[in-house]
Design a protein around this motif. Structure first.
Motif, PDB file in Angstrom:
ATOM      1  N   ALA A  76       0.856  -1.188   0.000  1.00  0.00           N
ATOM      2  CA  ALA A  76       0.000   0.000   0.000  1.00  0.00           C
ATOM      3  C   ALA A  76       0.887   1.231   0.000  1.00  0.00           C
ATOM      4  O   ALA A  76       1.849   1.314   0.770  1.00  0.00           O
ATOM      5  N   THR A  77       0.580   2.190  -0.845  1.00  0.00           N
ATOM      6  CA  THR A  77       1.478   3.333  -1.025  1.00  0.00           C
ATOM      7  C   THR A  77       0.969   4.620  -0.402  1.00  0.00           C
ATOM      8  O   THR A  77       1.634   5.648  -0.513  1.00  0.00           O
ATOM      9  N   CYS A  78      -0.168   4.576   0.264  1.00  0.00           N
ATOM     10  CA  CYS A  78      -0.729   5.800   0.845  1.00  0.00           C
ATOM     11  C   CYS A  78      -0.615   5.758   2.362  1.00  0.00           C
ATOM     12  O   CYS A  78      -1.093   4.812   3.000  1.00  0.00           O
ATOM     13  N   SER A  79      -0.034   6.782   2.940  1.00  0.00           N
ATOM     14  CA  SER A  79       0.250   6.810   4.373  1.00  0.00           C
ATOM     15  C   SER A  79      -0.949   7.162   5.232  1.00  0.00           C
ATOM     16  O   SER A  79      -0.870   7.110   6.458  1.00  0.00           O
ATOM     17  N   ALA A  80      -2.074   7.526   4.629  1.00  0.00           N
ATOM     18  CA  ALA A  80      -3.229   7.992   5.402  1.00  0.00           C
ATOM     19  C   ALA A  80      -4.177   6.877   5.827  1.00  0.00           C
ATOM     20  O   ALA A  80      -5.153   7.145   6.517  1.00  0.00           O
ATOM     21  N   PHE A  81      -3.900   5.616   5.439  1.00  0.00           N
ATOM     22  CA  PHE A  81      -4.866   4.544   5.649  1.00  0.00           C
ATOM     23  C   PHE A  81      -4.282   3.358   6.419  1.00  0.00           C
ATOM     24  O   PHE A  81      -4.633   2.208   6.157  1.00  0.00           O
ATOM     25  N   GLY A  82      -3.412   3.643   7.367  1.00  0.00           N
ATOM     26  CA  GLY A  82      -2.780   2.573   8.138  1.00  0.00           C
ATOM     27  C   GLY A  82      -3.739   1.585   8.773  1.00  0.00           C
ATOM     28  O   GLY A  82      -3.560   0.361   8.648  1.00  0.00           O
ATOM     29  N   PRO A  83      -4.802   2.041   9.471  1.00  0.00           N
ATOM     30  CA  PRO A  83      -5.735   1.095  10.086  1.00  0.00           C
ATOM     31  C   PRO A  83      -6.417   0.184   9.071  1.00  0.00           C
ATOM     32  O   PRO A  83      -6.702  -0.983   9.367  1.00  0.00           O
ATOM     33  N   ALA A  84      -6.684   0.692   7.877  1.00  0.00           N
ATOM     34  CA  ALA A  84      -7.303  -0.130   6.844  1.00  0.00           C
ATOM     35  C   ALA A  84      -6.348  -1.209   6.356  1.00  0.00           C
ATOM     36  O   ALA A  84      -6.751  -2.349   6.093  1.00  0.00           O
ATOM     37  N   ILE A  85      -5.076  -0.858   6.239  1.00  0.00           N
ATOM     38  CA  ILE A  85      -4.076  -1.835   5.804  1.00  0.00           C
ATOM     39  C   ILE A  85      -3.949  -2.946   6.843  1.00  0.00           C
ATOM     40  O   ILE A  85      -3.908  -4.132   6.509  1.00  0.00           O
ATOM     41  N   ASP A  86      -3.908  -2.559   8.113  1.00  0.00           N
ATOM     42  CA  ASP A  86      -3.822  -3.554   9.187  1.00  0.00           C
ATOM     43  C   ASP A  86      -5.021  -4.494   9.154  1.00  0.00           C
ATOM     44  O   ASP A  86      -4.870  -5.711   9.332  1.00  0.00           O
ATOM     45  N   ARG A  87      -6.206  -3.940   8.942  1.00  0.00           N
ATOM     46  CA  ARG A  87      -7.416  -4.763   8.935  1.00  0.00           C
ATOM     47  C   ARG A  87      -7.372  -5.803   7.824  1.00  0.00           C
ATOM     48  O   ARG A  87      -7.657  -6.986   8.051  1.00  0.00           O
ATOM     49  N   ALA A  88      -7.021  -5.372   6.635  1.00  0.00           N
ATOM     50  CA  ALA A  88      -6.983  -6.303   5.517  1.00  0.00           C
ATOM     51  C   ALA A  88      -5.874  -7.321   5.687  1.00  0.00           C
ATOM     52  O   ALA A  88      -6.053  -8.521   5.426  1.00  0.00           O
ATOM     53  N   ALA A  89      -4.705  -6.871   6.144  1.00  0.00           N
ATOM     54  CA  ALA A  89      -3.558  -7.759   6.262  1.00  0.00           C
ATOM     55  C   ALA A  89      -3.822  -8.897   7.236  1.00  0.00           C
ATOM     56  O   ALA A  89      -3.325 -10.014   7.048  1.00  0.00           O
ATOM     57  N   ALA A  90      -4.623  -8.630   8.256  1.00  0.00           N
ATOM     58  CA  ALA A  90      -4.885  -9.636   9.281  1.00  0.00           C
ATOM     59  C   ALA A  90      -5.607 -10.858   8.734  1.00  0.00           C
ATOM     60  O   ALA A  90      -5.544 -11.947   9.327  1.00  0.00           O
ATOM     61  N   SER A  91      -6.287 -10.698   7.598  1.00  0.00           N
ATOM     62  CA  SER A  91      -7.072 -11.800   7.060  1.00  0.00           C
ATOM     63  C   SER A  91      -6.466 -12.418   5.797  1.00  0.00           C
ATOM     64  O   SER A  91      -7.080 -13.313   5.199  1.00  0.00           O
ATOM     65  N   LEU A  92      -5.278 -11.965   5.399  1.00  0.00           N
ATOM     66  CA  LEU A  92      -4.696 -12.440   4.146  1.00  0.00           C
ATOM     67  C   LEU A  92      -3.456 -13.285   4.392  1.00  0.00           C
ATOM     68  O   LEU A  92      -2.672 -13.007   5.303  1.00  0.00           O
ATOM     69  N   PRO A  93      -3.241 -14.314   3.558  1.00  0.00           N
ATOM     70  CA  PRO A  93      -2.112 -15.229   3.764  1.00  0.00           C
ATOM     71  C   PRO A  93      -0.830 -14.815   3.043  1.00  0.00           C
ATOM     72  O   PRO A  93       0.126 -15.590   3.004  1.00  0.00           O
ATOM     73  N   VAL A  94      -0.804 -13.619   2.436  1.00  0.00           N
ATOM     74  CA  VAL A  94       0.400 -13.148   1.749  1.00  0.00           C
ATOM     75  C   VAL A  94       0.904 -11.888   2.459  1.00  0.00           C
ATOM     76  O   VAL A  94       0.141 -11.207   3.158  1.00  0.00           O
ATOM     77  N   PRO A  95       2.181 -11.552   2.300  1.00  0.00           N
ATOM     78  CA  PRO A  95       2.708 -10.343   2.935  1.00  0.00           C
ATOM     79  C   PRO A  95       2.007  -9.078   2.430  1.00  0.00           C
ATOM     80  O   PRO A  95       1.813  -8.901   1.223  1.00  0.00           O
ATOM     81  N   VAL A  96       1.623  -8.223   3.369  1.00  0.00           N
ATOM     82  CA  VAL A  96       1.045  -6.918   3.064  1.00  0.00           C
ATOM     83  C   VAL A  96       1.888  -5.880   3.795  1.00  0.00           C
ATOM     84  O   VAL A  96       1.987  -5.918   5.029  1.00  0.00           O
ATOM     85  N   VAL A  97       2.512  -4.996   3.056  1.00  0.00           N
ATOM     86  CA  VAL A  97       3.448  -4.042   3.643  1.00  0.00           C
ATOM     87  C   VAL A  97       2.839  -2.649   3.661  1.00  0.00           C
ATOM     88  O   VAL A  97       2.305  -2.180   2.658  1.00  0.00           O
ATOM     89  N   LYS A  98       2.933  -2.012   4.825  1.00  0.00           N
ATOM     90  CA  LYS A  98       2.491  -0.632   4.972  1.00  0.00           C
ATOM     91  C   LYS A  98       3.577   0.304   4.419  1.00  0.00           C
ATOM     92  O   LYS A  98       4.763  -0.041   4.405  1.00  0.00           O
ATOM     93  N   PRO A  99       3.200   1.487   3.995  1.00  0.00           N
ATOM     94  CA  PRO A  99       4.169   2.347   3.306  1.00  0.00           C
ATOM     95  C   PRO A  99       5.321   2.837   4.163  1.00  0.00           C
ATOM     96  O   PRO A  99       6.426   3.038   3.651  1.00  0.00           O
ATOM     97  N   ASN A 100       5.118   3.036   5.467  1.00  0.00           N
ATOM     98  CA  ASN A 100       6.120   3.740   6.262  1.00  0.00           C
ATOM     99  C   ASN A 100       6.779   2.913   7.356  1.00  0.00           C
ATOM    100  O   ASN A 100       7.696   3.396   8.018  1.00  0.00           O
ATOM    101  N   GLU A 101       6.325   1.693   7.561  1.00  0.00           N
ATOM    102  CA  GLU A 101       6.816   0.908   8.690  1.00  0.00           C
ATOM    103  C   GLU A 101       8.327   0.703   8.630  1.00  0.00           C
ATOM    104  O   GLU A 101       9.049   0.920   9.619  1.00  0.00           O
ATOM    105  N   ALA A 102       8.837   0.304   7.477  1.00  0.00           N
ATOM    106  CA  ALA A 102      10.271   0.058   7.340  1.00  0.00           C
ATOM    107  C   ALA A 102      11.059   1.361   7.429  1.00  0.00           C
ATOM    108  O   ALA A 102      12.163   1.395   7.980  1.00  0.00           O
ATOM    109  N   MET A 103      10.509   2.434   6.900  1.00  0.00           N
ATOM    110  CA  MET A 103      11.172   3.738   6.981  1.00  0.00           C
ATOM    111  C   MET A 103      11.323   4.187   8.427  1.00  0.00           C
ATOM    112  O   MET A 103      12.377   4.695   8.830  1.00  0.00           O
TER     113      MET A 103
END
Length: 222
Positions: A76-103
């Motif tokens: 995901a490339t947009c920094s304004a939707f972190g909670p949405a990324i977390d919600r989706a990632a919790a139910s998916l079996p593939v890696p889902v990376v947030k835009p800023n976590e590694a930074m």
């Protein structure tokens, strides 16, 4: 996973697309990229005082759809939707990376006083929350000092990257005493060289660190 990794990029604004494609070209050129864009998400977020449940679910739906297209990994490339990324990632079996976590992790390795240059004010509260989580995981008493560069994003959307980069860089000296500076958005990364020219502290961008994090996660899951 066998063969080429299929990566889906989930965007909420077109100005994030070129920077992340450039990062993939440098760091993971063999990845097969697909783009999903709903640019209405950013427009709607700017109109709302808070990130609403409707917008969270709308972005999460995009991430879930990305998986259904056959993704081996999602960024995901947009920094304004972190909670949405977390919600989706919790139910998916593939890696889902947030835009800023590694930074954030990279910046926190430099110290506890981190500055952030942003151009989209609604993203700052969710990013501050993500920063706090990253600091807590590392056991760091770090603090984040954000500066929002007004009007820079409008200039970039209008095609004036030069003025965008200049405005962002002009604010960098205000953070010169920090241990590191992060550029909040994928789009802001275009200003990195001008920012680095104005300060002597490390400056981190989201696209490169996110691509490398996804690359490691996908290969680790293979």
């Amino acid at each position: 996973m066998t063969g080429t990794a299929r990566i889906v990029l989930v965007h909420a604004t077109p100005v994030a697309m070129a920077p992340v494609h450039d990062a993939f070209a440098r760091e993971w050129p063999e990845a097969e990229l697909t783009n999903l864009l709903d640019d209405g998400l950013t427009t709607e977020r700017a109109r709302q005082a808070e990130l609403t449940e409707e917008l969270i679910e709308r972005f999460a739906d995009l991430v879930r759809y990305a998986y259904r297209t056959g993704a081996d990994g999602i960024l995901a490339t947009c920094s304004a939707f972190g909670p949405a990324i977390d919600r989706a990632a919790a139910s998916l079996p593939v890696p889902v990376v947030k835009p800023n976590e590694a930074m954030f992790r990279a910046a926190l390795a430099c110290g506890t006083d981190i500055g952030m240059l942003a151009t989209f004010a609604p993203s700052v509260p969710t990013m501050a929350d993500e920063f706090a989580v990253a600091a807590e995981r590392l056991g760091s008493p770090a603090n984040l000092t954000p500066i929002v560069v007004d009007s820079a994003l409008d200039l970039l959307r209008a095609g004036d990257a030069g003025s965008h980069n200049r405005l962002v860089a002009e604010q960098a000296p205000r953070l010169a005493d920090c241990d590191a500076i992060v550029l909040a958005h994928f789009s802001t990364s275009q200003a990195v060289e001008r920012v680095r020219a104005r300060v002597d502290v490390p400056v981190f961008t989201a696209p490169q660190t996110a691509v490398l994090a996804l690359k490691d996660a996908v290969r680790g899951a293979a």
